[in-house]
Design an enzyme around this catalytic site. Structure first.
Site, mmCIF file in Angstrom:
data_model
loop_
_atom_site.group_PDB
_atom_site.id
_atom_site.type_symbol
_atom_site.label_atom_id
_atom_site.label_comp_id
_atom_site.label_asym_id
_atom_site.label_seq_id
_atom_site.Cartn_x
_atom_site.Cartn_y
_atom_site.Cartn_z
ATOM 1 N N THR A 50 0.791 -1.784 -0.361
ATOM 2 C CA THR A 50 -0.249 -0.007 0.002
ATOM 3 C C THR A 50 1.156 1.668 -0.116
ATOM 4 O O THR A 50 0.238 2.483 -0.782
ATOM 5 C CB THR A 50 -0.781 -0.279 0.685
ATOM 6 O OG1 THR A 50 -1.714 -1.180 1.158
ATOM 7 C CG2 THR A 50 -1.845 1.141 1.705
ATOM 8 N N ASN A 82 -5.376 -9.274 -8.549
ATOM 9 C CA ASN A 82 -4.906 -9.543 -7.539
ATOM 10 C C ASN A 82 -6.299 -10.717 -7.026
ATOM 11 O O ASN A 82 -6.176 -11.866 -6.476
ATOM 12 C CB ASN A 82 -5.336 -9.073 -5.835
ATOM 13 C CG ASN A 82 -5.276 -7.489 -6.017
ATOM 14 O OD1 ASN A 82 -6.018 -7.051 -6.740
ATOM 15 N ND2 ASN A 82 -6.581 -7.343 -5.047
ATOM 16 N N HIS A 124 4.509 -9.869 2.574
ATOM 17 C CA HIS A 124 3.574 -10.790 2.790
ATOM 18 C C HIS A 124 2.843 -11.340 1.927
ATOM 19 O O HIS A 124 2.500 -12.549 2.319
ATOM 20 C CB HIS A 124 2.596 -10.297 4.019
ATOM 21 C CG HIS A 124 1.675 -9.815 3.648
ATOM 22 N ND1 HIS A 124 0.445 -9.704 3.425
ATOM 23 C CD2 HIS A 124 1.486 -8.051 2.974
ATOM 24 C CE1 HIS A 124 -0.416 -8.866 3.530
ATOM 25 N NE2 HIS A 124 -0.216 -7.636 2.593
ATOM 26 N N THR A 184 12.601 5.346 11.061
ATOM 27 C CA THR A 184 14.115 3.988 11.243
ATOM 28 C C THR A 184 13.813 2.700 10.239
ATOM 29 O O THR A 184 12.581 2.545 10.386
ATOM 30 C CB THR A 184 13.742 3.371 12.982
ATOM 31 O OG1 THR A 184 14.316 5.003 13.262
ATOM 32 C CG2 THR A 184 14.754 2.449 13.023
ATOM 33 N N CYS A 219 -17.055 -7.348 3.153
ATOM 34 C CA CYS A 219 -17.932 -6.521 4.387
ATOM 35 C C CYS A 219 -16.877 -5.535 4.526
ATOM 36 O O CYS A 219 -15.987 -5.120 5.336
ATOM 37 C CB CYS A 219 -18.007 -7.801 5.643
ATOM 38 S SG CYS A 219 -19.686 -7.792 5.710
HETATM 39 C C1 LIG Z 1 -1.978 -6.991 -0.941
HETATM 40 C C2 LIG Z 1 -2.167 -6.065 -2.144
HETATM 41 C C3 LIG Z 1 -1.954 -4.706 -1.615
HETATM 42 C C4 LIG Z 1 -1.232 -4.254 -0.986
HETATM 43 O O1 LIG Z 1 0.059 -4.357 0.112
HETATM 44 P P1 LIG Z 1 0.001 -4.823 1.701
HETATM 45 O O2 LIG Z 1 1.754 -4.871 1.550
HETATM 46 O O3 LIG Z 1 -0.654 -5.587 2.063
HETATM 47 O O4 LIG Z 1 -0.525 -2.850 1.574
HETATM 48 C C5 LIG Z 1 -1.385 -3.922 -3.582
HETATM 49 N N1 LIG Z 1 -1.717 -4.623 -4.254
HETATM 50 C C6 LIG Z 1 -2.430 -5.626 -4.479
HETATM 51 C C7 LIG Z 1 -2.128 -6.318 -6.710
HETATM 52 C C8 LIG Z 1 -2.127 -6.516 -3.167
HETATM 53 O O5 LIG Z 1 -2.291 -7.988 -3.611
#
Ligand SMILES: *Cc1c(COP(=O)(O)O)cnc(C)c1O
Length: 386
Positions: free
Chosen positions: A72, A151, A201, A237, A325
């Site tokens: 993000t 996604n 992640h 940091t 939701c």
């Molecule tokens: C998960 C996702 C994000 C956001 O990443 P975060 O590390 O959760 O903030 C942005 N773009 C896409 C396509 C995602 O799948």
């Protein structure tokens, strides 16, 4: 009961190799990477090694990698940073209707700042057309931001051609590569993009860390203000353990890319075939298009997706539905409605996203569980004709 996780596009577990790599940076190598003493310098060397590892995954130079708090923030930094740095008196941005909220909401925010934004359609297969991008370019266009892979659908966008158009027009091109990193080739020289966002992640590193590739020469204003970290582009940091974990995950992704791509695509195809053979009234959303190897999004007519997610969860199986939701109501996915599904069709869609630990046996068990759950829910459904 063996629990089965098929929601890797939402998040992934940290790989054992990643945990191994980052643990020393929680325990012993805890210095502030900006400190001059050896505690600080040891942390610094972990951060710089990770920078080389992430750069290698993208075929970039280490100096072009900025560490952030996640996908993000990387998307926000790219979109807000490039547009605000532009000296043009009138500004215009080109993006798509199927972007992640990390890009869409940043663009809406720019609209409040007086920036014009074109949201290009990805009707009806989840892929934007290069011609539409070409037609949308204006003299005042200051950024083109199109995601690499979606996604929800897994659909892959024609980034190479879009980036070429952008370069010919002298416009910076950003891609949200959060879902393509570790799954597809992400060579930024080949793609031709100027900015590429990724998230820890989603590639088996911890939550709360990410990176943005910024091509040398791309002018970017920071979105946060503070110290001179990350060459003045991202103060604060450094999250040293997270960054070291991201570096290890980038190494793993690079080493396993091709075999894992083939393996996951095989599992995904097996899942789709099994569902189509065993269950009536199903449609693959975005089917027939080039997709990330691990993702399939399937519409089960006459089924409430949320009910399906809950019923599968009771069987220990985790998937996600085409609805989320928000503010107390179940909202259909903006991506699914953007490609032409009705709200009901979006609500009856399920996303399956496979990962490292899934096997053929897991997929076969999933198909069994799905057949049972769909049969049960359809029996309850008054609208069912099937
Ligand atoms: C998960 C996702 C994000 C956001 O990443 P975060 O590390 O959760 O903030 C942005 N773009 C896409 C396509 C995602 O799948």
């Amino acid at each position: 009961m063996k629990r089965q996780y098929f929601d890797h596009n939402a998040t992934t577990p940290s790989a054992p190799e990643v945990v191994q790599a980052l643990l020393p940076y929680l325990e012993n190598t805890y210095g502030n990477a900006s400190s001059i003493h050896s505690f600080g310098q040891n942390a610094r060397s972990g951060v710089e090694q990770a920078r080389r590892q992430v750069a290698a995954l993208l075929n970039a130079k280490p100096a072009e990698i900025v560490f952030t708090s996640g996908g993000t923030e990387s998307d926000n930094l790219a979109v807000l940073g490039v547009v605000r740095a532009s000296g043009k008196p009138r500004k215009h941005v080109i993006t798509t209707t199927i972007e992640h909220p990390a890009v869409l909401a940043a663009c809406r925010h720019l609209e409040d700042e007086g920036v014009a934004v074109s949201y290009l359609s990805a009707w009806s297969k989840g892929v934007v057309s290069v011609d539409a991008v070409r037609a949308a370019i204006r003299p005042e266009t200051v950024l083109i931001s199109v995601m690499h892979a979606n996604n929800e659908l897994g659909t892959v966008q024609p980034i190479q051609q879009i980036a070429r158009l952008a370069r010919e027009a002298g416009i910076p091109c950003h891609t949200d590569g959060v879902q393509s990193a570790g799954k597809l080739a992400t060579d930024v020289q080949e793609l031709g993009v100027d900015l590429f966002a990724l998230s820890g992640h989603k590639i088996y590193a911890p939550k709360g860390v990410g990176a943005l590739y910024v091509r040398k020469g791309t002018v970017l204003e920071p979105v946060l203000f503070g110290g001179r970290h990350e060459r003045g582009r991202r103060p604060g940091t450094e999250n040293v353990p997270g960054i070291v974990g991201l570096g290890a995950a980038a190494d793993l992704a690079r080493a396993n890319l091709e075999p894992e791509r083939v393996r996951l695509a095989g599992l995904r195809d097996r899942l789709e075939r099994g569902i189509i053979e065993r269950i009536e009234h199903v449609t693959v959303n975005g089917g027939g298009m080039e997709r990330t190897p691990n993702t399939t999004n399937i519409r089960f007519d006459y089924i409430e997706g949320e009910a399906m997610v809950i019923a599968l969860d009771l069987k220990g199986v985790a998937v996600s539905s085409g609805a989320a939701c928000s503010s107390g109501a179940v909202q259909p996915s903006h991506v699914l409605t953007a490609i032409g599904l009705s709200a009901d069709q979006a609500r009856s869609s399920i996303r399956f996203s496979l990962g490292k630990q899934n096997t053929e046996d897991d997929v076969d068990a999933l198909i069994e569980a799905l057949s049972a759950v769909v049969a049960h829910l359809r029996k309850l459904s008054p609208a069912c004709v099937g």
